[in-house]
Write a protein that holds these residues in place. Structure first.
Motif, PDB file in Angstrom:
ATOM      1  N   PHE A   1     -54.266  22.189   4.450  1.00 36.17           N
ATOM      2  CA  PHE A   1     -53.573  20.923   4.664  1.00 36.17           C
ATOM      3  C   PHE A   1     -52.112  21.048   4.240  1.00 36.17           C
ATOM      4  CE2 PHE A   1     -57.987  19.838   4.165  1.00 36.17           C
ATOM      5  CZ  PHE A   1     -58.207  18.754   5.006  1.00 36.17           C
ATOM      6  N   THR A   2     -51.304  20.138   4.745  1.00 37.76           N
ATOM      7  CA  THR A   2     -49.992  19.875   4.173  1.00 37.76           C
ATOM      8  C   THR A   2     -50.001  18.437   3.672  1.00 37.76           C
ATOM      9  OG1 THR A   2     -49.079  19.183   6.312  1.00 37.76           O
ATOM     10  CG2 THR A   2     -48.781  21.506   5.673  1.00 37.76           C
ATOM     11  N   ALA A   3     -49.157  18.144   2.697  1.00 40.17           N
ATOM     12  CA  ALA A   3     -49.054  16.790   2.153  1.00 40.17           C
ATOM     13  C   ALA A   3     -47.637  16.584   1.647  1.00 40.17           C
ATOM     14  CB  ALA A   3     -50.064  16.583   1.021  1.00 40.17           C
ATOM     15  N   ASP A   4     -47.238  15.345   1.529  1.00 37.43           N
ATOM     16  CA  ASP A   4     -45.903  15.003   1.039  1.00 37.43           C
ATOM     17  C   ASP A   4     -45.967  14.514  -0.401  1.00 37.43           C
ATOM     18  OD1 ASP A   4     -44.784  15.591   3.512  1.00 37.43           O
ATOM     19  OD2 ASP A   4     -45.066  13.545   4.255  1.00 37.43           O
ATOM     20  N   TYR A   5     -44.974  14.902  -1.174  1.00 37.42           N
ATOM     21  CA  TYR A   5     -44.839  14.417  -2.555  1.00 37.42           C
ATOM     22  C   TYR A   5     -44.678  12.899  -2.545  1.00 37.42           C
ATOM     23  CZ  TYR A   5     -42.434  13.359  -6.955  1.00 37.42           C
ATOM     24  OH  TYR A   5     -42.040  12.795  -8.150  1.00 37.42           O
ATOM     25  N   GLU A   6     -45.403  12.235  -3.462  1.00 30.31           N
ATOM     26  CA  GLU A   6     -45.258  10.792  -3.608  1.00 30.31           C
ATOM     27  C   GLU A   6     -44.630  10.425  -4.944  1.00 30.31           C
ATOM     28  OE1 GLU A   6     -48.056   7.376  -2.225  1.00 30.31           O
ATOM     29  OE2 GLU A   6     -48.720   7.940  -4.256  1.00 30.31           O
ATOM     30  N   SER A   7     -45.184  10.972  -6.044  1.00 31.15           N
ATOM     31  CA  SER A   7     -44.659  10.618  -7.361  1.00 31.15           C
ATOM     32  C   SER A   7     -45.172  11.601  -8.410  1.00 31.15           C
ATOM     33  CB  SER A   7     -45.090   9.195  -7.754  1.00 31.15           C
ATOM     34  OG  SER A   7     -46.500   9.127  -7.863  1.00 31.15           O
ATOM     35  N   GLY A   8     -44.601  11.510  -9.608  1.00 30.61           N
ATOM     36  CA  GLY A   8     -45.085  12.294 -10.734  1.00 30.61           C
ATOM     37  C   GLY A   8     -44.173  13.447 -11.110  1.00 30.61           C
ATOM     38  N   GLU A   9     -44.335  13.910 -12.349  1.00 35.15           N
ATOM     39  CA  GLU A   9     -43.642  15.085 -12.859  1.00 35.15           C
ATOM     40  C   GLU A   9     -44.670  16.195 -13.059  1.00 35.15           C
ATOM     41  OE1 GLU A   9     -40.396  15.328 -13.242  1.00 35.15           O
ATOM     42  OE2 GLU A   9     -40.098  13.237 -12.595  1.00 35.15           O
ATOM     43  N   ILE A  10     -44.238  17.431 -12.852  1.00 32.27           N
ATOM     44  CA  ILE A  10     -45.169  18.556 -12.951  1.00 32.27           C
ATOM     45  C   ILE A  10     -45.712  18.679 -14.376  1.00 32.27           C
ATOM     46  CG2 ILE A  10     -45.384  21.064 -12.842  1.00 32.27           C
ATOM     47  CD1 ILE A  10     -43.437  21.049 -10.514  1.00 32.27           C
ATOM     48  N   ARG A  11     -47.050  18.722 -14.446  1.00 31.11           N
ATOM     49  CA  ARG A  11     -47.770  18.917 -15.710  1.00 31.11           C
ATOM     50  C   ARG A  11     -48.957  19.822 -15.384  1.00 31.11           C
ATOM     51  NH1 ARG A  11     -49.557  14.354 -15.932  1.00 31.11           N
ATOM     52  NH2 ARG A  11     -51.760  14.767 -15.479  1.00 31.11           N
ATOM     53  N   VAL A  12     -48.817  21.111 -15.692  1.00 30.41           N
ATOM     54  CA  VAL A  12     -49.822  22.077 -15.232  1.00 30.41           C
ATOM     55  C   VAL A  12     -51.111  21.966 -16.027  1.00 30.41           C
ATOM     56  CG1 VAL A  12     -48.092  23.717 -14.414  1.00 30.41           C
ATOM     57  CG2 VAL A  12     -48.987  23.937 -16.733  1.00 30.41           C
ATOM     58  N   GLN A  13     -52.204  22.212 -15.338  1.00 23.36           N
ATOM     59  CA  GLN A  13     -53.526  22.284 -15.954  1.00 23.36           C
ATOM     60  C   GLN A  13     -53.669  23.685 -16.560  1.00 23.36           C
ATOM     61  OE1 GLN A  13     -56.826  22.065 -13.177  1.00 23.36           O
ATOM     62  NE2 GLN A  13     -58.051  20.885 -14.638  1.00 23.36           N
ATOM     63  N   ASP A  14     -53.611  23.779 -17.877  1.00 27.12           N
ATOM     64  CA  ASP A  14     -53.480  25.070 -18.550  1.00 27.12           C
ATOM     65  C   ASP A  14     -54.604  26.047 -18.251  1.00 27.12           C
ATOM     66  OD1 ASP A  14     -51.105  24.359 -19.683  1.00 27.12           O
ATOM     67  OD2 ASP A  14     -51.989  23.662 -21.564  1.00 27.12           O
ATOM     68  N   ASP A  15     -55.820  25.563 -18.069  1.00 30.51           N
ATOM     69  CA  ASP A  15     -56.919  26.494 -17.837  1.00 30.51           C
ATOM     70  C   ASP A  15     -56.934  27.038 -16.412  1.00 30.51           C
ATOM     71  OD1 ASP A  15     -57.562  24.043 -16.774  1.00 30.51           O
ATOM     72  OD2 ASP A  15     -59.698  24.171 -17.274  1.00 30.51           O
ATOM     73  N   GLU A  16     -56.128  26.468 -15.520  1.00 26.93           N
ATOM     74  CA  GLU A  16     -56.062  26.928 -14.135  1.00 26.93           C
ATOM     75  C   GLU A  16     -54.739  27.624 -13.813  1.00 26.93           C
ATOM     76  OE1 GLU A  16     -58.207  26.754 -11.566  1.00 26.93           O
ATOM     77  OE2 GLU A  16     -59.832  25.667 -12.570  1.00 26.93           O
ATOM     78  N   LEU A  17     -53.633  27.072 -14.313  1.00 25.65           N
ATOM     79  CA  LEU A  17     -52.302  27.535 -13.929  1.00 25.65           C
ATOM     80  C   LEU A  17     -51.498  28.027 -15.132  1.00 25.65           C
ATOM     81  CD1 LEU A  17     -51.253  24.603 -11.549  1.00 25.65           C
ATOM     82  CD2 LEU A  17     -52.531  26.678 -10.960  1.00 25.65           C
ATOM     83  N   VAL A  18     -50.634  28.998 -14.861  1.00 25.00           N
ATOM     84  CA  VAL A  18     -49.677  29.457 -15.865  1.00 25.00           C
ATOM     85  C   VAL A  18     -48.381  28.666 -15.738  1.00 25.00           C
ATOM     86  CG1 VAL A  18     -48.324  31.445 -16.673  1.00 25.00           C
ATOM     87  CG2 VAL A  18     -50.670  31.775 -15.854  1.00 25.00           C
ATOM     88  N   ALA A  19     -47.973  28.407 -14.486  1.00 28.82           N
ATOM     89  CA  ALA A  19     -46.725  27.687 -14.240  1.00 28.82           C
ATOM     90  C   ALA A  19     -46.746  27.099 -12.839  1.00 28.82           C
ATOM     91  CB  ALA A  19     -45.528  28.624 -14.396  1.00 28.82           C
ATOM     92  N   ALA A  20     -45.890  26.114 -12.609  1.00 28.16           N
ATOM     93  CA  ALA A  20     -45.738  25.515 -11.283  1.00 28.16           C
ATOM     94  C   ALA A  20     -44.342  24.936 -11.173  1.00 28.16           C
ATOM     95  CB  ALA A  20     -46.792  24.432 -11.036  1.00 28.16           C
ATOM     96  N   ASP A  21     -43.808  24.917  -9.935  1.00 27.30           N
ATOM     97  CA  ASP A  21     -42.463  24.382  -9.741  1.00 27.30           C
ATOM     98  C   ASP A  21     -42.264  24.127  -8.254  1.00 27.30           C
ATOM     99  OD1 ASP A  21     -39.935  23.484 -10.252  1.00 27.30           O
ATOM    100  OD2 ASP A  21     -39.218  25.352 -11.169  1.00 27.30           O
TER     101      ASP A  21
END
Length: 259
Positions: free
Chosen positions: A210-230
């Motif tokens: 899928f593709t999707a568009d950003y709606e709202s929120g600030e990046i807060r990674v789920q530590d047990d799944e991700l190391v980083a996101a941007d």
């Protein structure tokens, strides 16, 4: 099956390993094109490719696999149909390996005649498992949300990709997209759109892109799944998944402004 029958031969073993010829492709020709040790092996037909039957043989998870190659090598080499069929063969092999006994009564299971299924002497039948997953490229203007996942993280040269996750019971695909993105990144999305799907034999997933568009929120990674996101623009991309993956297709489609 005759010794002179022309076919494609999928010899599997170990953990997602496949026998390739000297050109790095699935062996094609008569059975004589295979190593002599396989001359008497019992292959099973499972598909067809360009008019030729496809046969598979599982050497087992403890076989000598020194002459075999990772299944992903076909994908990296751009052999999309070879990878698809080898992946199908692997999913069937995984099913057989994990359904030796009935989950209902515990009795031994054997292949069912005429279809890919396992059946016990009480008549309980099991079919190959398929696990539905979503994978989504989230766009924010000219930027795309990419993340480094813990399961294949390399500190010296991390690969970033789009977010993905398994569909839960009672959930539709669009709900799964919204939930997975929010759980893993803290981002809420809108305008979810289906693009394409890809069977993913690690071990038996069906990736729905899928593709999707950003709606709202600030990046807060789920530590047990991700190391980083941007969020990244096209001119400052990190290392991406290889061509041939639906992840790479979604990334390129999003950066091109398609869909």
């Amino acid at each position: 099956m005759s010794l002179t029958e022309q076919a494609r031969w999928f010899v599997l073993g170990g953990d997602h390993l496949v026998l390739l010829d000297q050109q790095g492709v699935v062996p094609q020709g008569s059975k004589a094109c295979l190593p002599a040790a396989l001359a008497g092996a019992r292959f099973e037909r499972f598909d067809e490719w360009q008019g030729l039957p496809c046969y598979l043989l599982d050497l087992g998870d403890e076989a000598d696999t020194s002459a075999m190659s990772p299944l992903r090598q076909l994908m990296v080499a751009g052999d999309e149909e070879g990878f698809r069929l080898a992946g199908r063969a692997w999913q069937l092999v995984t099913f057989r390996r994990t359904h030796r006994f009935c989950g209902e009564c515990g009795a031994p299971m054997t292949p069912k005649a005429g279809e890919w299924a396992q059946v016990c002497h009480h008549g309980h039948t099991a079919y190959p498992r398929i696990s539905p997953c979503i994978i989504v490229a989230v766009r924010k203007g000219p930027e795309i949300l990419l993340a480094a996942h813990r399961r294949h993280y390399q500190a010296d040269d991390p690969m970033y990709t789009v977010l993905a996750g398994f569909v839960e019971a009672g959930e539709n695909l669009e709900q799964c997209v919204a939930r997975e993105v929010f759980e893993e990144s803290g981002i809420r999305v809108r305008n979810v759109r289906y693009v394409a799907s890809q069977p993913w034999p690690f071990p038996h997933s069906l990736m729905m892109g899928f593709t999707a568009d950003y709606e709202s929120g600030e990046i807060r990674v789920q530590d047990d799944e991700l190391v980083a996101a941007d969020f990244f623009t096209a001119d400052r991309l990190p290392r991406l998944p290889p061509h041939g993956t639906i992840a790479r297709r979604l990334i390129e489609r999003s950066l091109a402004g398609e869909g």
